[in-house]
Design a protein around this motif. Structure first.
Motif: not given
Length: 320
Positions: A86, A92, A95, A118
Motif C-alpha cells: 500500500n 488499509d 487504499s 476505506s
C-alpha cells in the motif's frame, strides 16, 4: 458505457491534485475533506471480462482480497497472484481498491495487507494516527512480511479442498507490486525466487540511501535482488519519487527493465475510474509477463508500441 457514467462521479468527488513537492501540508480539516471525498467514490468491479469482488477472509486476517466473482473459469490453476504494498505502507487493504479490482477483473487474485478501512464498503474504522516524529516519517504500519503473506495464503488455499480457491491458483505465476512506500516493499520482496515479475508505482530507493521512514532500511544494493522483468510506473517530474525511480532504472543492468512515465504526479491515477491509465498499463504488463499475451505486450514492445506513439507516456526500455 459504465466507465463513462462513472467518470462524472469520480470527477465530482476527487480533489485537485498537484505535484507533491509543491504542496503545503494540508491542515487536519482539509485532510479529512480529501479522505471523505475518496471514501465516497463507489467500489467498481473493474472493466475486465471477470467482474471482481472485494473480500476479507478469516484465514488471512488483516488483509483484503480482490478476485473474480465467478471462479468457475479458473479451475485447473488459471488464477495468477499479485500481492500489493500500500501507499504509505498503510494498514488499509482497500487504499488502492479501484486499481486492484481492475487487475482482478482480468482474472487475477490480488491481496493487499491491512483490513478494509476505506471506501463505502469499509468494515473497519480508520487506522489510529501515528504521531509524526520530529525527524523523518513514522514507522510503516505494514511490513514486507505482511505483503508476502498473501502469496503463502494463496498457495495454501489452492491446496485446501474446503476453499473456494481450491485448484484455481496459478502457484507458478506470481507478481509483487506496490505504490510509494509500498513500492519499496515490492523491491524488498523481489528477491524471493518465487516472484516472476515486479511493478513499482511512484517509488524508488532514496538516492541519499538515508531512509526517512523509521525502522525501514533500504539501499540501492537491494536492486541487485531483482531476478525477473521489472516495470517502474512513475508520475513525471511532479512525482516526488521521480528522481529515485529514474536513478534505480539507470542502475539496473542485470534484468530486463522498463520505466513508463506519465505526468500525473505522485498520486498516480489510483482514484480515477477503474484505476485510470496506470491500472491498464499494469494489467497489460501482467498479461504479457504472466500469461505470455503478445497483444498485451504490444503496449510495451516495438517502435510503435502503444506507450511509444500518440500518447502522454514516455517509455524507457533496456535489457530486452
Amino acid at each position: 458505457m459504465m466507465r463513462r457514467a462513472l467518470a462524472l462521479v469520480f470527477a465530482t468527488t476527487l480533489f485537485a491534485g498537484f505535484p507533491a513537492q509543491a504542496q503545503q501540508a494540508p491542515d487536519a480539516a482539509e485532510m479529512r475533506r480529501q479522505m471523505d471525498a475518496r471514501n465516497a467514490i463507489p467500489d467498481t468491479p473493474g472493466d475486465g471480462p471477470y467482474p471482481a469482488v472485494i473480500e476479507e477472509y478469516a484465514s488471512l486476517p488483516d488483509h483484503v482480497v480482490y478476485r473474480p466473482a465467478d471462479l468457475a473459469p479458473f479451475f485447473g490453476g488459471a488464477l495468477p497472484v499479485v500481492v500489493w504494498g500500500n501507499g504509505g505502507c498503510a494498514d488499509d487493504g482497500s487504499s488502492a481498491r479501484l486499481h486492484l479490482a481492475q487487475i482482478a477483473s482480468y482474472g487475477y487474485l490480488v491481496v493487499a495487507p491491512g483490513p478494509r478501512r476505506s471506501g463505502p464498503g469499509a468494515t473497519h474504522g480508520p487506522a489510529p494516527r501515528q504521531p509524526r516524529p520530529a525527524d523523518g516519517l513514522p514507522p510503516p504500519a505494514t511490513s514486507v512480511a505482511d505483503v508476502m503473506a498473501g502469496i503463502d495464503w494463496a498457495i495454501a488455499q489452492d491446496a485446501n479442498p474446503a476453499s473456494p480457491l481450491y485448484g484455481r491458483v496459478a502457484t507458478d505465476k506470481l507478481a509483487v507490486a506496490g505504490h510509494s512506500c509500498g513500492g519499496l516493499q515490492a523491491i524488498q520482496a523481489a528477491a524471493d525466487p518465487r516472484i516472476d515479475t515486479v511493478l513499482i508505482h511512484n517509488s524508488g530507493i532514496y538516492n541519499s540511501e538515508a531512509s526517512p521512514i523509521q525502522s525501514m532500511t533500504v539501499s540501492k544494493t537491494m536492486l541487485r535482488g531483482f531476478h525477473q522483468p521489472v516495470l517502474y510506473v512513475m508520475g513525471g517530474e511532479g512525482d516526488i519519487a521521480h528522481p529515485n525511480g529514474m536513478d534505480d532504472y539507470a542502475r539496473i543492468d542485470h534484468v530486463p527493465i522498463m520505466l513508463a512515465d506519465l505526468p500525473v504526479g505522485h498520486g498516480g491515477t489510483f482514484f480515477e475510474p477503474f484505476g485510470g491509465a496506470a491500472a491498464q498499463v499494469a494489467v497489460d504488463w501482467l498479461e504479457w509477463q504472466l500469461r505470455g499475451n503478445a497483444v498485451a505486450g504490444r503496449t510495451f514492445t516495438g517502435e510503435n508500441c502503444r506507450l511509444c506513439a500518440g500518447s502522454q507516456w514516455t517509455l524507457h526500455r533496456k535489457g530486452w
